[in-house]
Write a protein that holds these residues in place. Structure first.
Motif, PDB file in Angstrom:
ATOM      1  N   ALA A  22       3.988  -0.833  -9.316  1.00  0.00           N
ATOM      2  CA  ALA A  22       4.506   0.519  -9.087  1.00  0.00           C
ATOM      3  C   ALA A  22       3.438   1.570  -9.396  1.00  0.00           C
ATOM      4  CB  ALA A  22       5.749   0.746  -9.944  1.00  0.00           C
ATOM      5  N   MET A  23       2.643   1.331 -10.436  1.00  0.00           N
ATOM      6  CA  MET A  23       1.547   2.253 -10.752  1.00  0.00           C
ATOM      7  C   MET A  23       0.530   2.298  -9.620  1.00  0.00           C
ATOM      8  SD  MET A  23      -1.865   2.440 -11.694  1.00  0.00           S
ATOM      9  CE  MET A  23      -2.249   0.794 -12.314  1.00  0.00           C
ATOM     10  N   GLU A  79      -3.499 -10.378 -11.199  1.00  0.00           N
ATOM     11  CA  GLU A  79      -2.641  -9.273 -10.782  1.00  0.00           C
ATOM     12  C   GLU A  79      -1.984  -9.508  -9.422  1.00  0.00           C
ATOM     13  OE1 GLU A  79      -3.534  -5.141 -12.689  1.00  0.00           O
ATOM     14  OE2 GLU A  79      -5.144  -5.610 -11.275  1.00  0.00           O
ATOM     15  N   GLU A  92       8.081  -8.541 -15.343  1.00  0.00           N
ATOM     16  CA  GLU A  92       8.388  -7.111 -15.277  1.00  0.00           C
ATOM     17  C   GLU A  92       7.124  -6.274 -15.421  1.00  0.00           C
ATOM     18  OE1 GLU A  92      10.386  -3.783 -14.552  1.00  0.00           O
ATOM     19  OE2 GLU A  92      11.212  -5.809 -14.418  1.00  0.00           O
ATOM     20  N   SER A  93       6.191  -6.744 -16.270  1.00  0.00           N
ATOM     21  CA  SER A  93       4.942  -5.994 -16.456  1.00  0.00           C
ATOM     22  C   SER A  93       4.137  -5.933 -15.163  1.00  0.00           C
ATOM     23  CB  SER A  93       4.101  -6.649 -17.561  1.00  0.00           C
ATOM     24  OG  SER A  93       3.792  -7.999 -17.222  1.00  0.00           O
ATOM     25  N   LEU A 126       5.441  -6.042 -12.089  1.00  0.00           N
ATOM     26  CA  LEU A 126       6.139  -5.129 -11.190  1.00  0.00           C
ATOM     27  C   LEU A 126       5.853  -3.677 -11.559  1.00  0.00           C
ATOM     28  CD1 LEU A 126       9.594  -6.953 -10.881  1.00  0.00           C
ATOM     29  CD2 LEU A 126       7.586  -7.133  -9.381  1.00  0.00           C
ATOM     30  N   GLN A 127       5.744  -3.392 -12.856  1.00  0.00           N
ATOM     31  CA  GLN A 127       5.394  -2.042 -13.299  1.00  0.00           C
ATOM     32  C   GLN A 127       3.971  -1.688 -12.897  1.00  0.00           C
ATOM     33  OE1 GLN A 127       6.185  -2.063 -17.516  1.00  0.00           O
ATOM     34  NE2 GLN A 127       8.410  -2.102 -17.234  1.00  0.00           N
ATOM     35  N   ALA A 128       3.044  -2.669 -13.037  1.00  0.00           N
ATOM     36  CA  ALA A 128       1.667  -2.441 -12.610  1.00  0.00           C
ATOM     37  C   ALA A 128       1.604  -2.190 -11.109  1.00  0.00           C
ATOM     38  CB  ALA A 128       0.791  -3.635 -12.989  1.00  0.00           C
ATOM     39  N   SER A 184       1.805   4.204  -6.646  1.00  0.00           N
ATOM     40  CA  SER A 184       1.799   5.657  -6.817  1.00  0.00           C
ATOM     41  C   SER A 184       0.452   6.262  -6.436  1.00  0.00           C
ATOM     42  CB  SER A 184       2.149   6.014  -8.267  1.00  0.00           C
ATOM     43  OG  SER A 184       1.088   5.652  -9.148  1.00  0.00           O
ATOM     44  N   ALA A 230       1.353  -8.002  -8.992  1.00  0.00           N
ATOM     45  CA  ALA A 230       1.264  -6.539  -8.896  1.00  0.00           C
ATOM     46  C   ALA A 230       0.847  -6.116  -7.495  1.00  0.00           C
ATOM     47  CB  ALA A 230       0.274  -6.006  -9.934  1.00  0.00           C
TER      48      ALA A 230
END
Length: 428
Positions: A227-228, A318, A220-221, A223-225, A231, A321
């Motif tokens: 998404a960052m 990463e 999950e971390s 996937l969040q990275a 952006s 990510a």
């Protein structure tokens, strides 16, 4: 043959150490823990009443270490009184292991595997006293296998793969590799073809378990990275070229420039996210981008808004990510005859995949992904850019391939559980 092999190791050792020191100029990790590579360690660990056995898992570099994650986690769960000894040959593999398993504290110990001489391997086994030696994928070392046999340490080759090219190379060394294969207690192969090739070398017990890499779940971390990162790209369509190898980046960048000149077919704002496989080449690839007059941004100095032509993924650990941040992914090592890299992680994130013609190291998984509609083969860098531009301009086609990629990854899960069941007979 093994005596001759050992003698050659000793004769080559000064050159090997010199090359290690030379590589350490750009990658300081190669100059660290030198004693471990020669079989010398600190004080022997004292007995631990809670940790009654040591399970050795050898994962040579980054790819094998990441592939080993589901297996290591399963071993820790199934045998709560065990310690995992995780060994590597590269500093990037060791750093990846620390990132993945540092949360387990003393239950996961890391070391470099010593060079394959009987003397060094013997010191290694006497120091750590593993109850089993688990080798990931292709890492069969003749003296390691022989000395394990002498110390009555069973050897298991798991997630095993062997291409036709590697089989022919192994048979050139005749008795050496066949002796090593006969010393493997158990081999858990990825495919029926891999199993047949391993058995032909003389391995006594070979089973087909599938690829453990299908059991790697995107954290999950990560996937969040992703998404960052996404952006920072705003609305730009993104082609990721992942794990590229020497010689491929030049082909990709030249094809990218040609596409940039073709305004009719290039999606507006298209971004190239380029991630070389080997970190020591990050600066070299950055120079290649700038020499072609392309604007460059780097992940290590990420701007608030990425407006550059190329974003260089100059970071470690990463990849999930990067997959999460892209719209479609090309898997490197396949434009040139290098054997390709693992496409399973991209599929597990639900991304359309592009691969070149040269995927002999991951042939069955790649062929099945292509057959399932999760991946497309391209003959060269020009075709890669054309297919990428087509996909980036067609949201429905991307969504369809992404769904097929997720389904393909899901259908092949379960290899870890099958491997652990086989290992039970060897882990008392």
């Amino acid at each position: 043959m093994r005596l001759l092999y050992s003698l050659l190791w000793w004769l080559a050792l000064p050159l090997v150490l010199g090359r290690l020191w030379w590589r350490g100029r750009r990658e300081p990790g190669y100059r660290q823990h030198l004693g471990e590579r020669l079989g010398f360690y600190g004080p022997k660990p004292g007995p631990d009443r809670q940790l009654k056995r040591t399970i050795m898992v050898h994962a040579v570099s980054v790819g094998e270490t990441r592939a080993a994650e589901p297996l290591v986690e399963a071993l820790l769960r199934e045998w709560p009184a065990c310690r995992i000894l995780l060994t590597h040959m590269t500093p990037t593999g060791r750093a990846t292991g620390k990132a993945l398993f540092g949360k387990h504290g003393d239950r996961v110990v890391q070391s470099f595997l010593p060079y394959d001489t009987g003397f060094m391997v013997g010191r290694f086994l006497r120091h750590f006293e593993p109850s089993i030696c688990i080798l990931m994928e292709t890492e069969v070392w003749p003296n390691l296998v022989a000395v394990c046999d002498r110390y009555e340490v069973p050897v298991a080759l798991v997630n095993a793969r062997l291409s036709e090219r590697s089989l022919r190379r192994g048979k050139q060394f005749g008795g050496l590799m066949m002796e090593a294969a006969r010393g493997i207690t158990l081999a858990a192969a990825q495919t029926e073809a891999d199993a047949a090739r391993i058995a032909s070398l003389g391995a006594p017990e070979v089973a087909v378990t599938g690829s453990i890499k299908f059991d790697v779940v995107p954290p999950e971390s990560a996937l969040q990275a992703g998404a960052m990162l996404r952006s920072r790209f705003v609305e730009r369509p993104v082609l990721l070229c992942a794990s590229t190898r020497e010689g491929e980046e030049a082909l990709i960048l030249d094809a990218w420039r040609a596409l940039a000149a073709d305004l009719a077919n290039k999606p507006p704002g298209m971004l190239l996210l380029l991630v070389p496989r080997h970190p020591q080449r990050f600066d070299e690839v950055a120079r290649m981008v700038e020499e072609r007059g392309l604007s460059l941004a780097r992940r290590s100095a990420l701007p608030e808004r990425v407006d550059a032509d190329v974003l260089l993924g100059d970071s470690m650990g990463e990849m999930f990510a990067y997959y999460a941040a892209c719209d479609c992914a090309f898997i490197g090592g396949s434009l040139m005859p290098l054997g390709g890299q693992n496409l399973i992680e991209a599929c597990a994130v639900g991304k359309p995949v592009l691969v070149g013609e040269h995927t002999f190291n991951f042939l069955q998984a790649t062929d099945e992904a292509v057959g399932a509609g999760a991946a497309l083969r391209v003959p060269d860098a020009g075709a890669l850019m054309s297919e990428a531009a087509r996909l980036l301009g067609d949201g429905a086609a991307r969504a369809r391939m992404g769904e097929q990629a997720l389904a393909f990854a899901g259908r092949h899960r379960g290899a870890t559980a099958r491997t652990v069941e086989l290992l039970r007979q060897l882990i008392a």
